[in-house]
Design a protein around this motif. Structure first.
Motif, PDB file in Angstrom:
ATOM      1  N   THR A  79       0.822  -1.213   0.000  1.00 62.10           N
ATOM      2  CA  THR A  79       0.000   0.000   0.000  1.00 62.10           C
ATOM      3  C   THR A  79       0.856   1.263   0.000  1.00 62.10           C
ATOM      4  OG1 THR A  79      -0.158  -0.067   2.435  1.00 62.10           O
ATOM      5  CG2 THR A  79      -1.913  -1.143   1.173  1.00 62.10           C
ATOM      6  N   ALA A 552      -9.619  10.908  -6.588  1.00 60.93           N
ATOM      7  CA  ALA A 552     -10.277   9.886  -5.767  1.00 60.93           C
ATOM      8  C   ALA A 552      -9.358   8.692  -5.558  1.00 60.93           C
ATOM      9  CB  ALA A 552     -11.575   9.444  -6.440  1.00 60.93           C
ATOM     10  N   ALA A 553      -8.646   8.298  -6.613  1.00 58.90           N
ATOM     11  CA  ALA A 553      -7.723   7.158  -6.494  1.00 58.90           C
ATOM     12  C   ALA A 553      -6.618   7.465  -5.494  1.00 58.90           C
ATOM     13  CB  ALA A 553      -7.129   6.813  -7.859  1.00 58.90           C
ATOM     14  N   SER A 554      -6.111   8.686  -5.522  1.00 60.29           N
ATOM     15  CA  SER A 554      -5.051   9.076  -4.592  1.00 60.29           C
ATOM     16  C   SER A 554      -5.554   9.072  -3.152  1.00 60.29           C
ATOM     17  CB  SER A 554      -4.512  10.461  -4.957  1.00 60.29           C
ATOM     18  OG  SER A 554      -3.515  10.870  -4.060  1.00 60.29           O
ATOM     19  N   SER A 555      -6.750   9.611  -2.954  1.00 60.90           N
ATOM     20  CA  SER A 555      -7.324   9.634  -1.600  1.00 60.90           C
ATOM     21  C   SER A 555      -7.554   8.217  -1.078  1.00 60.90           C
ATOM     22  CB  SER A 555      -8.649  10.411  -1.606  1.00 60.90           C
ATOM     23  OG  SER A 555      -8.442  11.760  -1.943  1.00 60.90           O
ATOM     24  N   ASN A 556      -8.075   7.356  -1.943  1.00 60.12           N
ATOM     25  CA  ASN A 556      -8.329   5.977  -1.534  1.00 60.12           C
ATOM     26  C   ASN A 556      -7.032   5.241  -1.209  1.00 60.12           C
ATOM     27  OD1 ASN A 556     -11.077   6.310  -1.899  1.00 60.12           O
ATOM     28  ND2 ASN A 556     -11.079   5.468  -3.968  1.00 60.12           N
ATOM     29  N   ALA A 557      -6.007   5.457  -2.039  1.00 62.68           N
ATOM     30  CA  ALA A 557      -4.726   4.778  -1.810  1.00 62.68           C
ATOM     31  C   ALA A 557      -4.086   5.258  -0.512  1.00 62.68           C
ATOM     32  CB  ALA A 557      -3.785   5.032  -2.981  1.00 62.68           C
ATOM     33  N   THR A 558      -4.187   6.556  -0.246  1.00 61.50           N
ATOM     34  CA  THR A 558      -3.614   7.107   0.993  1.00 61.50           C
ATOM     35  C   THR A 558      -4.356   6.580   2.217  1.00 61.50           C
ATOM     36  OG1 THR A 558      -2.910   9.116  -0.169  1.00 61.50           O
ATOM     37  CG2 THR A 558      -3.087   9.236   2.227  1.00 61.50           C
ATOM     38  N   ALA A 559      -5.687   6.533   2.110  1.00 62.58           N
ATOM     39  CA  ALA A 559      -6.487   6.027   3.238  1.00 62.58           C
ATOM     40  C   ALA A 559      -6.199   4.548   3.487  1.00 62.58           C
ATOM     41  CB  ALA A 559      -7.976   6.236   2.958  1.00 62.58           C
ATOM     42  N   LEU A 560      -6.094   3.780   2.421  1.00 65.45           N
ATOM     43  CA  LEU A 560      -5.810   2.353   2.565  1.00 65.45           C
ATOM     44  C   LEU A 560      -4.430   2.139   3.180  1.00 65.45           C
ATOM     45  CD1 LEU A 560      -6.717  -0.559   2.038  1.00 65.45           C
ATOM     46  CD2 LEU A 560      -5.713  -0.388  -0.248  1.00 65.45           C
ATOM     47  N   THR A 563      -4.586   2.792   6.899  1.00 63.82           N
ATOM     48  CA  THR A 563      -5.184   1.655   7.604  1.00 63.82           C
ATOM     49  C   THR A 563      -4.188   0.507   7.726  1.00 63.82           C
ATOM     50  OG1 THR A 563      -7.383   2.242   6.790  1.00 63.82           O
ATOM     51  CG2 THR A 563      -7.071  -0.003   7.567  1.00 63.82           C
TER      52      THR A 563
END
Length: 617
Positions: A79, A552-560, A563
């Motif tokens: 990730t 959106a992809a960047s935000s999702n990757a950062t959030a993942l 986690t």
């Protein structure tokens, strides 16, 4: 009785001393990375437990926690690697809505077309249009070049990381051999610590699992089941990098034009770890996914944007007719790369047939290279005479085997079911390029404002000599012929030249509408708007969609990644709780051992005094 006491006390002193040494070693290595707490459990040696021996040194840890730690290490590396690259990709497009973002640059260009339409005789307004068009093309060029730079960087990093992972595999195998041949408890524990550290390090590169053998060695496998280490034998990893990558570089091209990771087994067999699904986590898996999927899709988005930007200003859409079974369309004026799309129905299933004009004989083209990745695709040879269109289209339809046949109907082509076929042609559309890169007045109000920078060629999407679409974002440029004749931007439809008396804003207004109002079809291969059907949007809207999708992809990757990093920290804490050295606990153990040591010493003293008294009798 005193002789037994003397023997037991002596053995107790030796066992206690060995235990104290283990405690001392634990305390001394409390801050050493990879050190696992050791314990020594005394064992009874005499009848009725009257004797004692030091026993063996064992490492104290939770095996399940260690396995979980390795899984989370792989996941965190995966990730983290993806989040870093995707964040860089997102930064290419700028902040949505800002004047320097990709959509902002496009808006500036379209606004200058509006201003020219309102003042068509203004030489300054014409120059501004060309300047803004050039800025837009340069920004698309730069973004696409950066995508390939990122891919090239990953290609190089894959080579470095593959070498590091291979060295770790060799180290694990060597440690397996040493562990097999070591009997000293302390030395054995040290070697096992080193091996665990090597496996933990390997897990950051790839997802691995281990199986402990009866001789103390471990077998290392990928989660997909590929064996990398078996006792003292290790696979050798190699990466055949391709250096600088381009938009055409692909794992599936023939020949392959990107590197792959090969595991060479001790027996000579080979495993391709670069194949999809073999590596599922770790930095290597992330790098392969970024290089072969994420970044090529970003390139495709930019290529589609560049193609839409160019073709929306040069092409006209021709709509045919259909009675529900037979479709008729006029292909007059088609150039290599122009397409005919025929929705066909068999029963309740509808699918597009896409025929692409070409200068060569009919051949297959990957559907992913068209605006419908689920279509049946074939090229057809442009005829030398319009009346033979049906013959070349028939050759393409025959190759597809869709149960359709073409016949001429005046200047149009009728496409109908063959005898006994259940296939129905329910419609037909075509895109026809009407503009010219050299004749700026042909096809007015269409205009080849943006062209393929390679020899200032007209963009048609041709497949002759390779896909013109692939890498077009790196080549899109403003037509150099416009620099010497900016008046063409204001040419009236009936004019071949624009002057102060006949200049018209119609052309600029039509170009503006083509970019901001006219719906274009973009492929699902770009990942915008879904993955199974073509996507309808204006060129300006598609640019905004690209920025939104990457954000959106960047935000999702950062959030993942956040986690996953939390999960890794939890796994590290859990493992450390069982395997780490607790100074307070070790001090408590030391006090207990000192007490036991003193007790054994007093027994020896008492035994000595008894013997002395016996000798004096």
């Amino acid at each position: 009785m005193s002789l037994n006491a003397l023997s037991n006390a002596t053995a107790g002193l030796a066992a206690t001393q060995a235990a104290i040494n283990v405690v001392s070693q634990n305390v001394a290595n409390a801050g050493t990375a990879g050190y696992v707490k050791r314990t020594l459990t005394p064992v009874a040696t005499g009848i009725n437990n009257l004797g004692v021996a030091a026993g063996t040194v064992t490492r104290s840890f939770d095996a399940a926690a260690l396995n979980q730690l390795r899984l989370e290490t792989s996941g965190a590396a995966y990730t983290s690697t993806k989040a870093g690259i995707i964040s860089q990709l997102d930064a290419l497009y700028g902040t949505p809505g800002s004047s320097t973002a990709l959509d902002g640059t496009l808006n500036t260009f379209t606004q200058s077309l509006q201003q020219l339409s309102a003042n068509p005789i203004s030489a300054a307004a014409r120059t501004t249009v060309l300047s803004n068009a050039s800025a837009l093309a340069s920004q698309i060029n730069s973004a696409a070049n950066t995508v390939q730079t990122l891919r090239t960087g990953i290609e190089q990093q894959l080579g470095t990381d593959t070498g590091s992972a291979s060295a770790l595999l060799s180290s694990i195998a060597n440690l397996n051999t040493k562990i097999q041949n070591t009997t000293d408890g302390t030395s054995l524990a040290d070697l096992q610590d080193q091996r665990d550290q090597a496996i933990n390090g390997l897990s950051s590169y790839m997802d691995v699992k281990t199986t402990t053998q009866s001789d103390g060695t471990v077998t290392v496998l990928t989660q997909s089941g590929a064996t990398l280490v078996d006792r003292g034998n290790a696979a050798t990893l190699s990466f055949d990098g391709r250096g600088t990558l381009s938009a055409n570089s692909s794992l599936t091209s023939t020949p392959r034009s990107v590197g792959t990771i090969t595991a060479t087994l001790p027996g000579g067999g080979k495993i391709d770890l670069g194949e999809p699904g073999v590596l599922r986590s770790g930095s290597l898996a992330a790098q392969l996914e970024l290089r072969d999927q994420t970044l090529p899709q970003a390139q495709r988005q930019l290529d589609d944007l560049a193609a839409g930007l160019s073709s929306s200003l040069t092409d006209k859409q021709v709509t045919g007719t259909s009675d529900g079974t037979t479709a008729t369309i006029d292909p007059t004026g088609m150039k290599a790369g122009n397409t005919i799309t025929i929705p066909v129905t068999v029963g309740n299933t509808t699918r597009n047939v896409i025929l692409i004009a070409s200068s060569a004989a009919a051949t297959s083209v990957p559907a992913s290279q068209t605006n419908d990745s689920t279509a049946l695709v074939q090229t057809f040879k442009l005829p030398t005479a319009p009346e033979t269109f049906a013959d070349t289209i028939n050759a393409a339809l025959g190759n597809l085997g869709v149960g359709l046949t073409a016949t001429m109907s005046g200047s149009a082509v009728s496409i109908a079911p063959t005898a006994g076929s259940q296939t129905k042609a329910t419609g037909a559309t075509a895109n026809v390029t009407v503009a010219s890169a050299s004749d700026l007045y042909a096809g007015n109000p269409s205009l080849a404002l943006f062209v393929d920078g390679t020899n200032n060629k007209l963009y048609t999407g041709t497949f002759d000599g390779g896909s013109q679409l692939t890498g077009f974002a790196q080549r899109i440029a403003v037509n150099t012929n416009l620099s010497g004749d900016t008046a063409a931007l204001s040419a009236a439809a009936s004019s071949t030249s624009a002057t102060n008396t006949n200049a018209s804003g119609t052309r600029a207004q039509q170009l503006y509408a083509a970019l901001t109002s006219t719906q274009q079809t973009f492929s699902s291969s770009s990942g915008i708007g879904g993955i199974s059907a073509p996507y309808q949007a204006t060129v300006a809207g598609f640019a905004q969609d690209i920025i939104s999708a990457q954000g959106a992809a960047s935000s999702n990757a950062t959030a993942l990644d956040g986690t996953q990093q939390t999960a890794l920290a939890t796994a590290q804490s859990r493992f450390a709780a069982g395997a780490g050295v607790n100074i307070d606990q070790e001090m408590s153990n030391l006090i207990a051992l000192q007490t036991a040591y003193g007790a054994n010493a007093r027994v020896l003293t008492a035994a000595r005094d008894m013997l002395n008294q016996l000798l004096q009798i």
